[in-house]
Design a protein around this motif. Structure first.
Motif, short mmCIF file in Angstrom:
data_model
loop_
_atom_site.label_atom_id
_atom_site.label_comp_id
_atom_site.label_asym_id
_atom_site.label_seq_id
_atom_site.Cartn_x
_atom_site.Cartn_y
_atom_site.Cartn_z
N UNK A 51 -29.38 -79.38 55.22
CA UNK A 51 -28.42 -78.44 54.61
C UNK A 51 -27.69 -78.80 53.53
N UNK A 52 -27.28 -79.83 53.39
CA UNK A 52 -26.38 -80.40 52.30
C UNK A 52 -27.08 -80.38 51.13
N UNK A 53 -28.44 -80.66 51.11
CA UNK A 53 -29.39 -80.76 50.10
C UNK A 53 -29.77 -79.44 49.54
N UNK A 54 -29.76 -78.33 50.58
CA UNK A 54 -30.13 -77.10 50.26
C UNK A 54 -28.96 -76.52 49.38
N UNK A 55 -27.71 -76.82 49.94
CA UNK A 55 -26.46 -76.24 49.13
C UNK A 55 -26.65 -76.82 47.62
N UNK A 56 -26.92 -77.83 47.55
CA UNK A 56 -26.99 -78.66 46.16
C UNK A 56 -28.16 -77.97 45.45
N UNK A 57 -29.07 -77.08 45.95
CA UNK A 57 -30.14 -76.51 45.25
C UNK A 57 -31.18 -77.74 45.05
N UNK A 58 -31.39 -78.68 45.88
CA UNK A 58 -32.54 -79.56 45.63
C UNK A 58 -33.83 -78.95 46.09
N UNK A 59 -34.66 -78.75 45.25
CA UNK A 59 -35.88 -78.17 45.34
C UNK A 59 -36.65 -78.53 46.82
N UNK A 60 -37.39 -77.59 47.45
CA UNK A 60 -37.82 -77.83 48.65
C UNK A 60 -38.87 -79.13 48.75
N UNK A 61 -39.79 -79.64 47.83
CA UNK A 61 -40.39 -80.48 48.21
C UNK A 61 -39.80 -81.90 48.06
N UNK A 62 -38.50 -81.88 47.32
CA UNK A 62 -37.79 -83.13 47.12
C UNK A 62 -36.84 -83.32 48.31
N UNK A 63 -36.54 -82.09 49.02
CA UNK A 63 -35.72 -81.97 50.09
C UNK A 63 -36.54 -82.70 51.23
N UNK A 64 -37.87 -82.13 51.55
CA UNK A 64 -38.61 -82.85 52.63
C UNK A 64 -38.91 -84.21 52.50
N UNK A 65 -39.20 -84.69 51.25
CA UNK A 65 -39.31 -86.04 51.19
C UNK A 65 -37.95 -86.95 51.35
N UNK A 66 -36.90 -86.58 51.17
CA UNK A 66 -35.83 -87.24 51.28
C UNK A 66 -35.40 -87.12 52.75
N UNK A 67 -35.57 -86.02 53.49
CA UNK A 67 -35.32 -86.07 54.93
C UNK A 67 -36.34 -86.79 55.66
N UNK A 68 -37.64 -86.83 55.35
CA UNK A 68 -38.41 -87.61 55.97
C UNK A 68 -38.07 -89.22 55.75
N UNK A 69 -37.66 -89.72 54.38
CA UNK A 69 -37.35 -91.21 54.14
C UNK A 69 -36.09 -91.39 55.03
N UNK A 70 -35.17 -90.25 55.23
CA UNK A 70 -33.86 -90.86 55.87
C UNK A 70 -34.22 -90.92 57.39
N UNK A 71 -34.98 -90.11 57.86
CA UNK A 71 -35.44 -90.15 59.39
C UNK A 71 -35.89 -91.34 59.72
N UNK A 72 -36.80 -91.67 58.77
CA UNK A 72 -37.55 -93.15 58.77
C UNK A 72 -36.35 -94.35 58.79
N UNK A 73 -35.60 -94.18 58.03
CA UNK A 73 -34.54 -95.07 58.00
C UNK A 73 -33.70 -95.21 59.02
N UNK A 74 -33.28 -94.13 59.93
CA UNK A 74 -32.45 -94.15 61.10
C UNK A 74 -33.10 -94.36 62.19
N UNK A 75 -34.78 -94.56 62.05
CA UNK A 75 -35.53 -94.77 63.34
C UNK A 75 -35.84 -93.70 64.11
N UNK A 76 -36.19 -92.30 63.34
CA UNK A 76 -36.40 -91.07 64.00
C UNK A 76 -37.52 -90.46 63.39
N UNK A 77 -38.74 -91.32 63.00
CA UNK A 77 -39.65 -90.68 62.03
C UNK A 77 -40.40 -89.50 62.51
#
Length: 364
Positions: free
Chosen positions: A101-127
């Motif tokens: 949500x915050x990335x979308x508000x910052x107008x981060x492109x969709x592909x980059x958003x998906x990449x960062x979401x997947x990375x952070x979910x991996x880091x918090x143990x919810x891949x």
């Protein structure tokens, strides 16, 4: 202001109707630190956190984040994110959409958003849980989603306002360890507000103990526990027995105290306001009290006490006893099961190494 600080505050004051909820607080949080503010309800810790987040403005003092003054910067322009006790996840959005949500508000492109979401979910143990609804997750998983939603934005500071308070005891214990590991893994500076001393002690690099709008002591957890600077810190951080008496003499670092039953005991001086003949309080941890046998022959102090009950709690099992001046005392039982069984109202001798007891001027 230290150059390696993510957060630095000087002389912060916030008054409400003439009362100082935050009273000349200064702090310095080095980059990458887990910093906790610990105190009872009403001590001013949430007011302080609101000022750091920008939801409230100080009446005096300055707030700097990485060297930039923040007093007049609105909340949405500060490099800060906040996790509340009630996680405020959007129930109609998927996990991925909540985090992005915050990335979308910052107008981060969709592909980059998906990449960062997947990375952070991996880091918090919810891949791979991007498509789940938050209501399908456990309490601990929702907690990690709330953290991921903040951490994906790569804030300088993450502010956490009692985020574990709504969890059951076992999950809270688990999340304390997970939060500590996540903070180290991300390297983000955490500023954590809590009234729960166990949370602060387990997770933090530094803890500020707050009372009546001020910091009583700022130190690593072990120093707070072993070297409390004030009677409040001694009584608030960890379990402690408090015994009152009259100061008879000072011998180097040790104070000799006459208890109300006439017995003499000793403890280590912890404050400079002691006067011979004046009232003092001696603080001694339950694990530092031993059931005296030969201990008194090796320089220990001791006192007679009357057993009231035995409190079984596994490794934390204790005896409750009544000592001089009707003081209730708790002594930790040996974990190897070697302690004898005690009858109620039996008299025992409790002893301690004077170097492990702390003596302060008595509280009025």
């Amino acid at each position: 202001m230290a150059s390696d600080s993510d957060l630095s505050c000087t002389g912060l004051v916030r008054r409400f109707s003439g009362h100082a909820a935050v009273d000349h607080v200064s702090l310095n949080v080095p980059a990458g630190t887990f910093f906790s503010i610990l105190g009872p309800s009403g001590c001013g810790k949430t007011t302080l956190l609101r000022m750091l987040a920008g939801f409230d403005k100080p009446d005096q003092g300055d707030i700097y984040i990485r060297g930039q003054r923040m007093n007049d910067v609105p909340p949405n322009r500060r490099p800060v994110n906040m996790v509340f006790q009630h996680l405020a996840l959007f129930p109609t959005m998927s996990v991925g959409d909540n985090i992005g949500y915050g990335l979308k508000r910052q107008k981060v492109p969709l592909a980059e958003r998906r990449k960062r979401i997947a990375e952070v979910l991996e880091q918090v143990g919810l891949p791979g849980l991007e498509g789940r609804n938050p209501q399908q997750l456990s309490g601990g998983q929702r907690q990690r989603v709330a953290l991921a939603r903040c951490l994906v934005l790569k804030p300088t500071l993450l502010l956490l306002d009692e985020p574990l308070g709504a969890l059951d005891l076992k999950l809270r214990e688990q999340m304390k360890v997970e939060l500590k590991h996540l903070q180290k893994a991300f390297g983000t500076t955490f500023v954590y507000i809590t009234h729960d001393q166990s949370e602060a002690m387990v997770m933090s690099d530094q803890v500020a103990v707050m009372k009546d709008g001020r910091f009583d002591q700022v130190a690593p957890p072990e120093a707070l526990y072993r070297e409390p600077a004030t009677p409040f810190v001694a009584g608030f951080v960890g379990d402690n027995n408090r015994i009152s008496g009259d100061l008879v003499a000072v011998q180097g670092e040790l104070a000799e105290i006459r208890l109300d039953d006439g017995s003499l005991v000793r403890g280590r001086i912890a404050s400079d306001d002691l006067e011979t003949g004046g009232r003092v309080d001696l603080f001694i941890r339950p694990e530092s009290l031993v059931l005296a046998g030969d201990a008194l022959n090796s320089g220990y102090s001791g006192m007679d006490a009357c057993i009231r009950s035995t409190l079984f709690d596994g490794a934390n099992s204790r005896v409750e006893a009544e000592g001089a001046g009707n003081n209730t005392l708790y002594a930790r039982l040996p974990q190897d099961g070697s302690a004898p069984r005690f009858n109620e109202n039996a008299t025992v001798r409790l002893a301690w190494d004077p170097a492990l007891a702390r003596v302060f001027g008595a509280r009025i």
